[in-house]
Structures are given as structure tokens and as C-alpha cells.
Write a protein that holds these residues in place. Structure first.
Motif, PDB file in Angstrom:
ATOM      1  N   MET A   1       0.843  -1.192   0.000  1.00 55.69           N
ATOM      2  CA  MET A   1       0.000   0.000   0.000  1.00 55.69           C
ATOM      3  C   MET A   1       0.885   1.252   0.000  1.00 55.69           C
ATOM      4  O   MET A   1       2.030   1.207   0.434  1.00 55.69           O
ATOM      5  CB  MET A   1      -0.935   0.003   1.205  1.00 55.69           C
ATOM      6  N   THR A   2       0.324   2.348  -0.491  1.00 61.13           N
ATOM      7  CA  THR A   2       1.086   3.592  -0.592  1.00 61.13           C
ATOM      8  C   THR A   2       0.196   4.783  -0.265  1.00 61.13           C
ATOM      9  O   THR A   2      -1.033   4.672  -0.307  1.00 61.13           O
ATOM     10  CB  THR A   2       1.665   3.734  -2.019  1.00 61.13           C
ATOM     11  N   ASN A   3       0.815   5.897   0.052  1.00 55.91           N
ATOM     12  CA  ASN A   3       0.081   7.140   0.288  1.00 55.91           C
ATOM     13  C   ASN A   3       0.199   8.027  -0.948  1.00 55.91           C
ATOM     14  O   ASN A   3       1.303   8.238  -1.468  1.00 55.91           O
ATOM     15  CB  ASN A   3       0.635   7.873   1.510  1.00 55.91           C
ATOM     16  N   LEU A   4      -0.923   8.545  -1.427  1.00 50.66           N
ATOM     17  CA  LEU A   4      -0.950   9.340  -2.654  1.00 50.66           C
ATOM     18  C   LEU A   4      -1.056  10.826  -2.310  1.00 50.66           C
ATOM     19  O   LEU A   4      -1.923  11.230  -1.535  1.00 50.66           O
ATOM     20  CB  LEU A   4      -2.143   8.919  -3.524  1.00 50.66           C
ATOM     21  N   THR A   5      -0.196  11.630  -2.904  1.00 48.91           N
ATOM     22  CA  THR A   5      -0.130  13.058  -2.562  1.00 48.91           C
ATOM     23  C   THR A   5      -0.527  13.968  -3.724  1.00 48.91           C
ATOM     24  O   THR A   5      -0.344  15.180  -3.637  1.00 48.91           O
ATOM     25  CB  THR A   5       1.284  13.425  -2.088  1.00 48.91           C
ATOM     26  N   HIS A   6      -1.060  13.417  -4.811  1.00 51.01           N
ATOM     27  CA  HIS A   6      -1.446  14.238  -5.968  1.00 51.01           C
ATOM     28  C   HIS A   6      -2.430  15.339  -5.560  1.00 51.01           C
ATOM     29  O   HIS A   6      -2.236  16.519  -5.861  1.00 51.01           O
ATOM     30  CB  HIS A   6      -2.098  13.364  -7.049  1.00 51.01           C
ATOM     31  N   ALA A   7      -3.511  14.942  -4.873  1.00 55.28           N
ATOM     32  CA  ALA A   7      -4.540  15.913  -4.479  1.00 55.28           C
ATOM     33  C   ALA A   7      -4.010  16.864  -3.410  1.00 55.28           C
ATOM     34  O   ALA A   7      -4.441  18.022  -3.341  1.00 55.28           O
ATOM     35  CB  ALA A   7      -5.785  15.179  -3.974  1.00 55.28           C
ATOM     36  N   HIS A   8      -3.098  16.398  -2.591  1.00 57.19           N
ATOM     37  CA  HIS A   8      -2.476  17.246  -1.567  1.00 57.19           C
ATOM     38  C   HIS A   8      -1.733  18.412  -2.226  1.00 57.19           C
ATOM     39  O   HIS A   8      -1.863  19.566  -1.797  1.00 57.19           O
ATOM     40  CB  HIS A   8      -1.520  16.395  -0.738  1.00 57.19           C
ATOM     41  N   ARG A   9      -0.968  18.114  -3.267  1.00 60.22           N
ATOM     42  CA  ARG A   9      -0.230  19.177  -3.965  1.00 60.22           C
ATOM     43  C   ARG A   9      -1.186  20.161  -4.621  1.00 60.22           C
ATOM     44  O   ARG A   9      -0.966  21.378  -4.598  1.00 60.22           O
ATOM     45  CB  ARG A   9       0.713  18.563  -5.005  1.00 60.22           C
ATOM     46  N   GLU A  10      -2.253  19.651  -5.215  1.00 65.37           N
ATOM     47  CA  GLU A  10      -3.228  20.534  -5.851  1.00 65.37           C
ATOM     48  C   GLU A  10      -3.919  21.433  -4.820  1.00 65.37           C
ATOM     49  O   GLU A  10      -4.189  22.605  -5.081  1.00 65.37           O
ATOM     50  CB  GLU A  10      -4.276  19.710  -6.606  1.00 65.37           C
TER      51      GLU A  10
ATOM     52  N   THR B   1      -6.728   5.594 -10.803  1.00 60.69           N
ATOM     53  CA  THR B   1      -7.748   5.013  -9.932  1.00 60.69           C
ATOM     54  C   THR B   1      -7.076   4.251  -8.799  1.00 60.69           C
ATOM     55  O   THR B   1      -5.938   3.795  -8.927  1.00 60.69           O
ATOM     56  CB  THR B   1      -8.687   4.067 -10.699  1.00 60.69           C
ATOM     57  N   PHE B   2      -7.797   4.074  -7.684  1.00 58.66           N
ATOM     58  CA  PHE B   2      -7.210   3.412  -6.525  1.00 58.66           C
ATOM     59  C   PHE B   2      -8.313   3.026  -5.546  1.00 58.66           C
ATOM     60  O   PHE B   2      -9.457   3.474  -5.656  1.00 58.66           O
ATOM     61  CB  PHE B   2      -6.213   4.351  -5.821  1.00 58.66           C
ATOM     62  N   TRP B   3      -7.925   2.206  -4.576  1.00 56.65           N
ATOM     63  CA  TRP B   3      -8.756   1.894  -3.416  1.00 56.65           C
ATOM     64  C   TRP B   3      -8.020   2.407  -2.203  1.00 56.65           C
ATOM     65  O   TRP B   3      -6.814   2.213  -2.073  1.00 56.65           O
ATOM     66  CB  TRP B   3      -9.001   0.386  -3.317  1.00 56.65           C
ATOM     67  N   PHE B   4      -8.705   3.075  -1.286  1.00 57.73           N
ATOM     68  CA  PHE B   4      -8.034   3.745  -0.178  1.00 57.73           C
ATOM     69  C   PHE B   4      -8.734   3.446   1.143  1.00 57.73           C
ATOM     70  O   PHE B   4      -9.891   3.021   1.179  1.00 57.73           O
ATOM     71  CB  PHE B   4      -8.003   5.259  -0.410  1.00 57.73           C
ATOM     72  N   GLN B   5      -8.021   3.742   2.240  1.00 62.83           N
ATOM     73  CA  GLN B   5      -8.595   3.531   3.567  1.00 62.83           C
ATOM     74  C   GLN B   5      -8.981   4.829   4.261  1.00 62.83           C
ATOM     75  O   GLN B   5      -9.864   4.840   5.107  1.00 62.83           O
ATOM     76  CB  GLN B   5      -7.613   2.742   4.446  1.00 62.83           C
ATOM     77  N   ALA B   6      -8.306   5.936   3.917  1.00 66.45           N
ATOM     78  CA  ALA B   6      -8.636   7.207   4.573  1.00 66.45           C
ATOM     79  C   ALA B   6      -8.145   8.368   3.726  1.00 66.45           C
ATOM     80  O   ALA B   6      -7.191   8.240   2.958  1.00 66.45           O
ATOM     81  CB  ALA B   6      -8.006   7.274   5.963  1.00 66.45           C
ATOM     82  N   VAL B   7      -8.829   9.517   3.865  1.00 65.65           N
ATOM     83  CA  VAL B   7      -8.412  10.780   3.255  1.00 65.65           C
ATOM     84  C   VAL B   7      -8.441  11.839   4.361  1.00 65.65           C
ATOM     85  O   VAL B   7      -9.475  12.028   5.000  1.00 65.65           O
ATOM     86  CB  VAL B   7      -9.343  11.215   2.103  1.00 65.65           C
ATOM     87  N   CYS B   8      -7.316  12.507   4.594  1.00 71.11           N
ATOM     88  CA  CYS B   8      -7.282  13.524   5.649  1.00 71.11           C
ATOM     89  C   CYS B   8      -7.625  14.897   5.072  1.00 71.11           C
ATOM     90  O   CYS B   8      -7.806  15.057   3.861  1.00 71.11           O
ATOM     91  CB  CYS B   8      -5.910  13.557   6.323  1.00 71.11           C
ATOM     92  N   ARG B   9      -7.690  15.912   5.935  1.00 65.44           N
ATOM     93  CA  ARG B   9      -8.069  17.256   5.492  1.00 65.44           C
ATOM     94  C   ARG B   9      -6.993  17.906   4.610  1.00 65.44           C
ATOM     95  O   ARG B   9      -7.260  18.902   3.951  1.00 65.44           O
ATOM     96  CB  ARG B   9      -8.366  18.150   6.697  1.00 65.44           C
ATOM     97  N   ASN B  10      -5.799  17.343   4.607  1.00 61.22           N
ATOM     98  CA  ASN B  10      -4.764  17.800   3.675  1.00 61.22           C
ATOM     99  C   ASN B  10      -4.851  17.085   2.336  1.00 61.22           C
ATOM    100  O   ASN B  10      -3.986  17.246   1.487  1.00 61.22           O
ATOM    101  CB  ASN B  10      -3.369  17.592   4.276  1.00 61.22           C
ATOM    102  N   HIS B  11      -5.904  16.271   2.175  1.00 59.61           N
ATOM    103  CA  HIS B  11      -6.176  15.523   0.945  1.00 59.61           C
ATOM    104  C   HIS B  11      -5.040  14.586   0.555  1.00 59.61           C
ATOM    105  O   HIS B  11      -4.780  14.365  -0.636  1.00 59.61           O
ATOM    106  CB  HIS B  11      -6.536  16.473  -0.207  1.00 59.61           C
ATOM    107  N   ILE B  12      -4.377  14.046   1.579  1.00 59.83           N
ATOM    108  CA  ILE B  12      -3.484  12.913   1.354  1.00 59.83           C
ATOM    109  C   ILE B  12      -4.334  11.653   1.387  1.00 59.83           C
ATOM    110  O   ILE B  12      -5.157  11.478   2.292  1.00 59.83           O
ATOM    111  CB  ILE B  12      -2.382  12.842   2.426  1.00 59.83           C
ATOM    112  N   VAL B  13      -4.170  10.799   0.395  1.00 62.99           N
ATOM    113  CA  VAL B  13      -4.898   9.530   0.344  1.00 62.99           C
ATOM    114  C   VAL B  13      -4.022   8.480   1.024  1.00 62.99           C
ATOM    115  O   VAL B  13      -2.935   8.151   0.531  1.00 62.99           O
ATOM    116  CB  VAL B  13      -5.207   9.133  -1.108  1.00 62.99           C
TER     117      VAL B  13
END
Length: 343
Positions: free
Chosen positions: A1-10, A205-217
Motif C-alpha cells: 500500500m502507498t500514500n498518494l499526494t497528488h490531491a495534496h499538492r493541488e 484510480t485506486f482503493w483507499f482507507q482514509a483521506v485527511c483534510r490535507n487531501h493525502i490519500v
């Protein structure tokens, strides 16, 4: 599993005027932008930069008033002329216009000048093929009907953005939870495009467990990415992206049915007959004794120590933890209990 930061940067690079509350609002903006925009094919010799007071404008030689430039189109014009944008930016508008007039290429191959009202948004050669943002958003409205933006991010970001240079959309299905390897995941995706050549068109596309208010997946799995450059057959990318979204939806539906069965069983299965027995199970699963004790108290008020009651209690308690990493870890520990109901 990995943490996605695309939306965080945006989230942290977008200004308020680039943020949209809903997919419908984003579509309306993109549609209006397309209606105000025009592709103008002009030979290089017809493009005449000139001064207008203290700014640089461009006469396209087509009978219209000269057009203004933004930072992106100015950089493209300098690139076509093979002069340094930084250098041209330091001289007066009159000097800049003469530099560009003397360095723009000759030849018969036309340039594609993309204008919106009185502004040049981009300048490309003949091999570039445009894909309008509204076409991407229209496809999403039709094939991703159950997907929504995540919770509002820090500073008011919604995950739906469109500026002068590009489009970005972050969508999730908050009701699409499913079980993967004994843990709970929900589906989501990022989509991006640029009408002016700033970036490719693509989807992740992805499956995730949580999204925080900084929009890190957090803890994403099964990440699938597709991109295509804006060349002759870029229009086919819409069909490819649509197929990827459809596959995600089909997988979600199949997994959600299985997850519903697990939840139903979790509402019937007990972790133990009394608090002491439940405490042993929770601590073996990595739950701290302090958190487990509070969860047992909450579940005990319902009269039964079911898997579902304890997972629900732990999830609610996790929201009270001040540290985002601790909240995510607690959520993961809680969701892993569902595997006990599935076994």
C-alpha cells in the motif's frame, strides 16, 4: 500500500477562483470557457508582437484587435522564437516586441493560437491536438455518477479545480466500501487535463482507507494510472478513461456486495462474552488498552460485544485523536477486526 499526494499538492497550489464546490459547477465553468474560446490558425509571419503602453500584445493579422498574453502563452511564444523568457521579461514591451519580431520563425506551417475573449491562452504547432476540459467533465458526469469530492480540505479546497493552465478532479465513492484482504477500502480516482498543453490528459484510480483534510490519500492499493499526450488521437483517451472508470465501478459493485455480507455477519458475531474476553481480543489486534477500554464501554451500552459495535466505537474514538497519523492507524486497526467476522 502507498500514500498518494497528488490531491495534496493541488490543494495547496490552487487559488480561490480555481476551486469549485460541485462537479456541476465545474462543468458549467468549463462549458462557458469553451464557448468563449477560439482556435485561430495563423502563419508565423502573421503573428506580430507589439507594445501597448507598458504591456506586450500580439496582432494576429486577422482584423481583430491585438490580443494580450498570459504567463503561459508568453512563455510558449518565447519558446517558439527560441529566446529566453526570463531575458525578454526584463526588457520594455517595445524592446520585447522587436526581439520577438526578429526571432519568430518563418515558414508555411501554421501555428495554432488558442484565444479566450481578448487573451491568448496558448500557442502551439500544427501537431498539437486540443481536448477541452468540458469533454472530460461531461464524461465524468455520465459514468461516475456515484462519486463525490472528498471532505473539504484545509483552506477550503474541494478536490475540484480548474485554472488557466489545467483541470484536476479528485473524486471518491463514500458509500463504496469493500473488503480487500480483510480490510475496508473505498474506491476513488484523480483525473487531469490541460487545454493549453501544460500537462497530459490522464486518470489514476485506486482503493483507499482514509483521506485527511490535507487531501493525502492514505494506504492506497490497486493504483492504476493512464496518461496520453495531446497529439493527433488524444480524443480516444476519453474512451480509455471512461473504460477505466467503468471497470472501477464494476469492481466496486462486486466487492460491495461481499462487504455488505461481511458487515451483516459482523453485526451478529461477538468478539467475546464479557469485557475481559473482548479486551484480550482487541489488544491482540494491536488496539491499545486505553482505546480498547473506552470502546468496550461504548459497545457495552448496546448490550452486546459484536464485531460491528466495537469497530463502530473504535472508529468514532479515532476521530478524537489529535494526530492524523494516529487517527489513520486507529482506523486501520479497527477495520482489520472485520476480518474476524469474515473468517
Amino acid at each position: 500500500m502507498t500514500n498518494l499526494t497528488h490531491a495534496h499538492r493541488e490543494l495547496f497550489r490552487r487559488t480561490p477562483d480555481q476551486i469549485f464546490p460541485t462537479l456541476q459547477a465545474l462543468w458549467e465553468h468549463c462549458q462557458a470557457q469553451k464557448e468563449r474560446s477560439t482556435d485561430r490558425w495563423r502563419p508565423p509571419q502573421a503573428i506580430r508582437p507589439g507594445p501597448d503602453g507598458g504591456r506586450l500584445v500580439v496582432d494576429l493579422g486577422d482584423g481583430n484587435e491585438p490580443f494580450a498574453l498570459n504567463d503561459w502563452s508568453f512563455g510558449q511564444l518565447c519558446s517558439i522564437a527560441r529566446v529566453s523568457k526570463e531575458t525578454v521579461n526584463r526588457v520594455s514591451a517595445d524592446t520585447a516586441s522587436r526581439v520577438l519580431q526578429e526571432t519568430l520563425p518563418a515558414g508555411n506551417k501554421p501555428l495554432q493560437v488558442f484565444t479566450e475573449d481578448d487573451l491568448i491562452r496558448s500557442i502551439h504547432g500544427h501537431t498539437y491536438t486540443r481536448l477541452h476540459d468540458v469533454e472530460v467533465v461531461t464524461m465524468l458526469r455520465e459514468f461516475a455518477v456515484d462519486f463525490r469530492p472528498p471532505q473539504e480540505g484545509t483552506g477550503g479546497g474541494t478536490g475540484l479545480y480548474c485554472g488557466e493552465q489545467d483541470l484536476f478532479a479528485f473524486l471518491i465513492d463514500p458509500t463504496g466500501w469493500a473488503e480487500i484482504d480483510g480490510q475496508a477500502f473505498a474506491p476513488g480516482f484523480f483525473v487531469w487535463n490541460s487545454e493549453v498543453g501544460r500537462r497530459s490528459v490522464g486518470i489514476s484510480t485506486f482503493w483507499f482507507q482514509a483521506v485527511c483534510r490535507n487531501h493525502i490519500v492514505w494506504d492506497a492499493t490497486e493504483v492504476v494510472e493512464f496518461t496520453r499526450k495531446h497529439t493527433g488521437r488524444v480524443g480516444e483517451a476519453l474512451g480509455d478513461i471512461r473504460s477505466i472508470v467503468e471497470t472501477l465501478v464494476e469492481t466496486r459493485d462486486a466487492r460491495r456486495d461481499g462487504f455488505v455480507a461481511v458487515v451483516r455477519k459482523a453485526m451478529e458475531s461477538k468478539l467475546g462474552e464479557d469485557a475481559e474476553e473482548v479486551m484480550k481480543v482487541l489488544t491482540r489486534s494491536g488496539i491499545t488498552r486505553a482505546l480498547a477500554r473506552r470502546a468496550i464501554e461504548i459497545a457495552g451500552r448496546q448490550g452486546r460485544f459484536t464485531v460491528f459495535a466495537l469497530v463502530d466505537a473504535l472508529t468514532r474514538l479515532a476521530r478524537e485523536l489529535p494526530n492524523a497519523g494516529d487517527r489513520t492507524e486507529a482506523d486501520q486497526r479497527a477495520s482489520s477486526l472485520l476480518a474476524l467476522a469474515a473468517s
